[in-house]
Every structure is written in structure tokens, then in C-alpha cells.
Scaffold this motif. Structure first.
Motif, PDB file in Angstrom:
ATOM      1  N   HIS A 185      17.828   2.035  15.286  1.00 47.79           N
ATOM      2  CA  HIS A 185      18.810   3.044  14.899  1.00 47.79           C
ATOM      3  C   HIS A 185      19.204   2.792  13.450  1.00 47.79           C
ATOM      4  O   HIS A 185      18.912   1.736  12.891  1.00 47.79           O
ATOM      5  CB  HIS A 185      20.075   2.958  15.765  1.00 47.79           C
ATOM      6  CG  HIS A 185      19.888   3.360  17.181  1.00 47.79           C
ATOM      7  ND1 HIS A 185      19.435   4.601  17.563  1.00 47.79           N
ATOM      8  CD2 HIS A 185      20.112   2.675  18.334  1.00 47.79           C
ATOM      9  CE1 HIS A 185      19.390   4.670  18.881  1.00 47.79           C
ATOM     10  NE2 HIS A 185      19.785   3.509  19.373  1.00 47.79           N
ATOM     11  N   THR A 186      19.904   3.761  12.874  1.00 48.07           N
ATOM     12  CA  THR A 186      20.547   3.557  11.577  1.00 48.07           C
ATOM     13  C   THR A 186      21.985   4.040  11.680  1.00 48.07           C
ATOM     14  O   THR A 186      22.323   4.830  12.560  1.00 48.07           O
ATOM     15  CB  THR A 186      19.854   4.335  10.431  1.00 48.07           C
ATOM     16  OG1 THR A 186      20.086   5.735  10.592  1.00 48.07           O
ATOM     17  CG2 THR A 186      18.372   4.038  10.368  1.00 48.07           C
ATOM     18  N   ALA A 187      22.796   3.570  10.764  1.00 52.81           N
ATOM     19  CA  ALA A 187      24.133   4.117  10.544  1.00 52.81           C
ATOM     20  C   ALA A 187      24.080   4.621   9.108  1.00 52.81           C
ATOM     21  O   ALA A 187      24.187   3.843   8.164  1.00 52.81           O
ATOM     22  CB  ALA A 187      25.195   3.052  10.723  1.00 52.81           C
ATOM     23  N   THR A 188      23.835   5.910   8.956  1.00 52.02           N
ATOM     24  CA  THR A 188      23.600   6.513   7.649  1.00 52.02           C
ATOM     25  C   THR A 188      24.746   7.454   7.305  1.00 52.02           C
ATOM     26  O   THR A 188      24.945   8.469   7.982  1.00 52.02           O
ATOM     27  CB  THR A 188      22.261   7.284   7.654  1.00 52.02           C
ATOM     28  OG1 THR A 188      21.218   6.387   8.059  1.00 52.02           O
ATOM     29  CG2 THR A 188      21.955   7.858   6.292  1.00 52.02           C
ATOM     30  N   ALA A 189      25.496   7.118   6.258  1.00 47.21           N
ATOM     31  CA  ALA A 189      26.622   7.946   5.828  1.00 47.21           C
ATOM     32  C   ALA A 189      26.108   9.221   5.187  1.00 47.21           C
ATOM     33  O   ALA A 189      25.204   9.184   4.344  1.00 47.21           O
ATOM     34  CB  ALA A 189      27.495   7.184   4.851  1.00 47.21           C
ATOM     35  N   LYS A 190      26.680  10.349   5.578  1.00 41.96           N
ATOM     36  CA  LYS A 190      26.289  11.634   4.994  1.00 41.96           C
ATOM     37  C   LYS A 190      26.576  11.681   3.496  1.00 41.96           C
ATOM     38  O   LYS A 190      25.874  12.352   2.755  1.00 41.96           O
ATOM     39  CB  LYS A 190      26.997  12.790   5.696  1.00 41.96           C
ATOM     40  CG  LYS A 190      26.485  13.038   7.095  1.00 41.96           C
ATOM     41  CD  LYS A 190      27.169  14.253   7.712  1.00 41.96           C
ATOM     42  CE  LYS A 190      26.600  14.560   9.082  1.00 41.96           C
ATOM     43  NZ  LYS A 190      27.230  15.750   9.679  1.00 41.96           N
ATOM     44  N   ASN A 191      27.604  10.956   3.045  1.00 41.79           N
ATOM     45  CA  ASN A 191      27.965  10.963   1.629  1.00 41.79           C
ATOM     46  C   ASN A 191      27.266   9.866   0.823  1.00 41.79           C
ATOM     47  O   ASN A 191      27.536   9.687  -0.351  1.00 41.79           O
ATOM     48  CB  ASN A 191      29.482  10.861   1.452  1.00 41.79           C
ATOM     49  CG  ASN A 191      30.035   9.518   1.888  1.00 41.79           C
ATOM     50  OD1 ASN A 191      29.310   8.620   2.300  1.00 41.79           O
ATOM     51  ND2 ASN A 191      31.343   9.371   1.803  1.00 41.79           N
ATOM     52  N   GLY A 192      26.395   9.087   1.463  1.00 45.45           N
ATOM     53  CA  GLY A 192      25.642   8.046   0.765  1.00 45.45           C
ATOM     54  C   GLY A 192      26.354   6.711   0.626  1.00 45.45           C
ATOM     55  O   GLY A 192      25.821   5.799  -0.004  1.00 45.45           O
ATOM     56  N   ASP A 193      27.540   6.546   1.207  1.00 44.07           N
ATOM     57  CA  ASP A 193      28.286   5.290   1.075  1.00 44.07           C
ATOM     58  C   ASP A 193      27.574   4.090   1.698  1.00 44.07           C
ATOM     59  O   ASP A 193      27.727   2.970   1.230  1.00 44.07           O
ATOM     60  CB  ASP A 193      29.680   5.412   1.686  1.00 44.07           C
ATOM     61  CG  ASP A 193      30.663   6.102   0.763  1.00 44.07           C
ATOM     62  OD1 ASP A 193      30.281   6.457  -0.368  1.00 44.07           O
ATOM     63  OD2 ASP A 193      31.829   6.287   1.184  1.00 44.07           O
ATOM     64  N   PHE A 194      26.844   4.301   2.782  1.00 48.40           N
ATOM     65  CA  PHE A 194      26.117   3.196   3.411  1.00 48.40           C
ATOM     66  C   PHE A 194      24.923   3.730   4.182  1.00 48.40           C
ATOM     67  O   PHE A 194      24.861   4.901   4.552  1.00 48.40           O
ATOM     68  CB  PHE A 194      27.020   2.358   4.332  1.00 48.40           C
ATOM     69  CG  PHE A 194      27.755   3.139   5.387  1.00 48.40           C
ATOM     70  CD1 PHE A 194      27.146   3.481   6.583  1.00 48.40           C
ATOM     71  CD2 PHE A 194      29.081   3.523   5.199  1.00 48.40           C
ATOM     72  CE1 PHE A 194      27.823   4.197   7.569  1.00 48.40           C
ATOM     73  CE2 PHE A 194      29.779   4.224   6.164  1.00 48.40           C
ATOM     74  CZ  PHE A 194      29.142   4.565   7.351  1.00 48.40           C
ATOM     75  N   ASP A 195      23.956   2.840   4.392  1.00 46.65           N
ATOM     76  CA  ASP A 195      22.776   3.148   5.202  1.00 46.65           C
ATOM     77  C   ASP A 195      22.311   1.833   5.818  1.00 46.65           C
ATOM     78  O   ASP A 195      21.630   1.042   5.180  1.00 46.65           O
ATOM     79  CB  ASP A 195      21.674   3.782   4.358  1.00 46.65           C
ATOM     80  CG  ASP A 195      20.520   4.320   5.205  1.00 46.65           C
ATOM     81  OD1 ASP A 195      20.650   4.356   6.450  1.00 46.65           O
ATOM     82  OD2 ASP A 195      19.495   4.695   4.616  1.00 46.65           O
ATOM     83  N   VAL A 196      22.748   1.586   7.035  1.00 46.37           N
ATOM     84  CA  VAL A 196      22.469   0.334   7.729  1.00 46.37           C
ATOM     85  C   VAL A 196      21.334   0.564   8.721  1.00 46.37           C
ATOM     86  O   VAL A 196      21.401   1.473   9.542  1.00 46.37           O
ATOM     87  CB  VAL A 196      23.733  -0.160   8.479  1.00 46.37           C
ATOM     88  CG1 VAL A 196      23.460  -1.445   9.223  1.00 46.37           C
ATOM     89  CG2 VAL A 196      24.897  -0.313   7.518  1.00 46.37           C
ATOM     90  N   THR A 197      20.285  -0.257   8.641  1.00 43.22           N
ATOM     91  CA  THR A 197      19.167  -0.170   9.581  1.00 43.22           C
ATOM     92  C   THR A 197      19.348  -1.246  10.646  1.00 43.22           C
ATOM     93  O   THR A 197      19.592  -2.408  10.330  1.00 43.22           O
ATOM     94  CB  THR A 197      17.827  -0.362   8.849  1.00 43.22           C
ATOM     95  OG1 THR A 197      17.707   0.667   7.865  1.00 43.22           O
ATOM     96  CG2 THR A 197      16.657  -0.270   9.824  1.00 43.22           C
ATOM     97  N   LEU A 198      19.223  -0.827  11.902  1.00 41.07           N
ATOM     98  CA  LEU A 198      19.422  -1.736  13.030  1.00 41.07           C
ATOM     99  C   LEU A 198      18.177  -1.794  13.898  1.00 41.07           C
ATOM    100  O   LEU A 198      17.911  -0.857  14.663  1.00 41.07           O
ATOM    101  CB  LEU A 198      20.611  -1.261  13.869  1.00 41.07           C
ATOM    102  CG  LEU A 198      21.941  -1.303  13.145  1.00 41.07           C
ATOM    103  CD1 LEU A 198      22.900  -0.287  13.722  1.00 41.07           C
ATOM    104  CD2 LEU A 198      22.508  -2.689  13.233  1.00 41.07           C
ATOM    105  N   PRO A 199      17.415  -2.866  13.816  1.00 43.34           N
ATOM    106  CA  PRO A 199      16.272  -3.026  14.718  1.00 43.34           C
ATOM    107  C   PRO A 199      16.757  -3.100  16.168  1.00 43.34           C
ATOM    108  O   PRO A 199      17.939  -3.346  16.425  1.00 43.34           O
ATOM    109  CB  PRO A 199      15.655  -4.355  14.289  1.00 43.34           C
ATOM    110  CG  PRO A 199      16.173  -4.594  12.904  1.00 43.34           C
ATOM    111  CD  PRO A 199      17.540  -3.960  12.877  1.00 43.34           C
ATOM    112  N   PRO A 200      15.851  -2.911  17.123  1.00 44.39           N
ATOM    113  CA  PRO A 200      16.230  -3.003  18.542  1.00 44.39           C
ATOM    114  C   PRO A 200      16.892  -4.337  18.875  1.00 44.39           C
ATOM    115  O   PRO A 200      16.466  -5.390  18.412  1.00 44.39           O
ATOM    116  CB  PRO A 200      14.897  -2.873  19.284  1.00 44.39           C
ATOM    117  CG  PRO A 200      13.968  -2.230  18.307  1.00 44.39           C
ATOM    118  CD  PRO A 200      14.432  -2.646  16.949  1.00 44.39           C
ATOM    119  N   LYS A 201      17.977  -4.263  19.641  1.00 42.94           N
ATOM    120  CA  LYS A 201      18.696  -5.441  20.149  1.00 42.94           C
ATOM    121  C   LYS A 201      19.215  -6.361  19.042  1.00 42.94           C
ATOM    122  O   LYS A 201      19.381  -7.557  19.250  1.00 42.94           O
ATOM    123  CB  LYS A 201      17.807  -6.246  21.111  1.00 42.94           C
ATOM    124  CG  LYS A 201      17.289  -5.470  22.292  1.00 42.94           C
ATOM    125  CD  LYS A 201      18.395  -5.154  23.253  1.00 42.94           C
ATOM    126  CE  LYS A 201      17.853  -4.441  24.486  1.00 42.94           C
ATOM    127  NZ  LYS A 201      18.892  -4.070  25.406  1.00 42.94           N
TER     128      LYS A 201
END
Length: 106
Positions: free
Chosen positions: A59-75
């Protein structure tokens, strides 16, 4: 007690209360079964966000405004620090129906 001593104690108490910074909080956000929980959460600038992926796919946690983009591998999990105040809508780039809001206060 002498008036001078009382004034010194009062000044010390005031000084200590001003110079001790508030402790930053840790906020946990979980991604599981294609859902971000909580879907809306509040934090303060300086707080640590722990993103936890409990699914078997990335999954990712991607801010629509570009403030952050965190990539989360499984588990796996990742952390970031809230850097500026504002309301940030974010989503998973791989699963765009996964959406949430992070409200960051000063």
C-alpha cells in the motif's frame, strides 16, 4: 517564608513551565482489508505517524497535495513526522478507493 524567596520560587515555576516543550504524540494508522483506519485522524506538528500495513500486498499513503508519499510493503510499517499544519487528504496509489484524512494542527 520570606517574600523574596517566594518570588524566586514563583519565577522558577513559571520558567520551568515555559521551557519544557510538549511531548510529541505517536499516531497509528492501519491499513487492513483494503481499509485505512481510522479514516479521519488528528495530529499536531511534530507528532510521529506510524503507518502499519497488515495486508499481504503493498500500500501507499500518498497525500493529494504532495506533502508525503509513504510506501508500505506487505506486513511492514513506516514512520513519518507531521511537518506542517493543515488538512491532508491521502489515498493508496495501488488501491485508489482506500482514502483517509489527516488533520494536522499547529
Amino acid at each position: 517564608m520570606m517574600p523574596g524567596r517566594l518570588a524566586s520560587i514563583a519565577l522558577a515555576v513559571i520558567f520551568l513551565s515555559i521551557s519544557v516543550p510538549a511531548r510529541a504524540a505517536t499516531i497509528e494508522i492501519t491499513m487492513e482489508n483494503l481499509v485505512i483506519a481510522p479514516a479521519e485522524v488528528s495530529a499536531k506538528v511534530g507528532d510521529t505517524i506510524i503507518w502499519i500495513n497488515k495486508d499481504v500486498f503493498a500500500h501507499t499513503a500518498t497525500a493529494k497535495n504532495g506533502d508525503f508519499d509513504v510506501t508500505l510493503p506487505p506486513k511492514k510499517s513506516a514512520t513519518s513526522v507531521a511537518k506542517k499544519a493543515g488538512t491532508v487528504e491521502y489515498y493508496c496509489r495501488y488501491h485508489p478507493n482506500m482514502k483517509a484524512t489527516l488533520k494536522i494542527e499547529p
